[in-house]
Design an enzyme around this catalytic site. Structure first.
Site, PDB file in Angstrom:
ATOM      1  N   SER A 142       0.843  -1.187   0.000  1.00 36.84           N
ATOM      2  CA  SER A 142       0.000   0.000   0.000  1.00 36.84           C
ATOM      3  C   SER A 142       0.881   1.241   0.000  1.00 36.84           C
ATOM      4  O   SER A 142       2.074   1.158   0.350  1.00 36.84           O
ATOM      5  CB  SER A 142      -0.880   0.004   1.266  1.00 36.84           C
ATOM      6  OG  SER A 142      -1.507   1.246   1.473  1.00 36.84           O
ATOM      7  N   TYR A 155      -2.923  -0.343  10.605  1.00 36.35           N
ATOM      8  CA  TYR A 155      -2.925  -0.727   9.189  1.00 36.35           C
ATOM      9  C   TYR A 155      -1.602  -0.333   8.547  1.00 36.35           C
ATOM     10  O   TYR A 155      -0.981  -1.121   7.817  1.00 36.35           O
ATOM     11  CB  TYR A 155      -4.091  -0.052   8.477  1.00 36.35           C
ATOM     12  CG  TYR A 155      -4.172  -0.339   6.997  1.00 36.35           C
ATOM     13  CD1 TYR A 155      -4.847  -1.460   6.524  1.00 36.35           C
ATOM     14  CD2 TYR A 155      -3.587   0.519   6.058  1.00 36.35           C
ATOM     15  CE1 TYR A 155      -4.930  -1.727   5.153  1.00 36.35           C
ATOM     16  CE2 TYR A 155      -3.665   0.263   4.707  1.00 36.35           C
ATOM     17  CZ  TYR A 155      -4.337  -0.854   4.255  1.00 36.35           C
ATOM     18  OH  TYR A 155      -4.413  -1.116   2.902  1.00 36.35           O
TER      19      TYR A 155
END
Length: 251
Positions: A142, A155
């Site tokens: 990501s 996250y």
């Protein structure tokens, strides 16, 4: 000749968390490139519907956070159906809360889903790839592998770790014929990002913050994934390929 480098005909790809979103889109893209597709998830009914809409795909049901279940499922598939040539570790989750209020149980759940799963499935599949001295592993990282935003610190921690476990895999397994890389999406319109997509203030901020000036479209992740899954990337290892409209390179 050069286009044949991207041909996935005759290869089998397992994509975790692929009944919707990024995983489903990548399954569709790799299928169009010639690969035989195995989609994975925990909901057999949902997987069956996704397989049907793909025009035919195999399904394999297991919880990516369950090490023993993953190993048994992968071993059984390989014994009964043949080799898994390509693995895409896509399964993931998000939970938003201020770090000082973040529930401990959700921290551990995110860690298990986003990071432990990569270890579990990669180890199970790689133990077969290593015997063949050939294989492709693609981890979905990501922009949060290198950036951070408020309310998603756990996250961010897991995606930073996904980038680094990718480098570790390459360091250990490249000499045995495996290519282990990661695709790091920017902000894409997915079920995981639904709350942000529907937040006009955030979407306006994102459009101004991203040099490309917009959210990413899921199909824009296909090309990078085919590249890393194919012979075109035979000497690419430990690389994190950002597909983010330029957000990680701009202030």
């Amino acid at each position: 000749m050069s286009l044949s480098l991207f041909d996935l005909t005759g290869r089998t790809a397992l994509i975790t968390g692929s009944s919707q979103g990024i995983g489903y889109t990548l399954a569709k893209g790799l299928k169009e490139a010639g690969a035989k597709i195995i989609i994975n998830g925990r909901d057999e009914s949902k997987l069956s519907k996704a397989a049907e809409s793909l025009g035919g795909a195999e399904t394999i049901v297991f919880d990516v956070t369950d090490h023993q279940a993953v190993k048994e499922s992968v071993d059984q598939y390989e014994a009964q159906n043949g080799p898994i040539d390509i693995l895409i570790n896509n399964a993931g989750m998000q939970y938003r809360a201020p770090l000082e209020e973040f529930p401990a149980e959700m921290f551990h759940k995110i860690l298990e889903t986003n990071l432990t799963s990569v270890f579990n499935v990669s180890q199970a599949v790689a133990n077969h790839m290593l015997k063949r001295q050939k294989g492709k592993i693609i981890n979905i990282a990501s922009v949060q592998s290198s950036l951070a935003r408020p309310n998603i610190t756990p996250y961010t921690a897991t995606k930073g770790a996904v980038a680094n476990i990718t480098k570790g895999m390459a360091t250990e397994w490249a000499r045995h014929g495996l290519q282990c890389n990661a695709v790091a999406p920017g902000y894409f319109d997915t079920p995981l990002n639904a709350a942000l997509v529907n937040d006009k203030e955030f979407s306006d901020w994102l459009s101004h913050r991203t040099p490309a000036g917009r959210w990413g479209k899921l199909e824009e992740l296909i090309g990078a994934s085919i590249f890393l899954a194919s012979d075109a990337s035979s000497f690419v290892n430990g690389h994190v390929l950002y597909v983010d409209g330029g957000i990680t390179v701009s202030l």
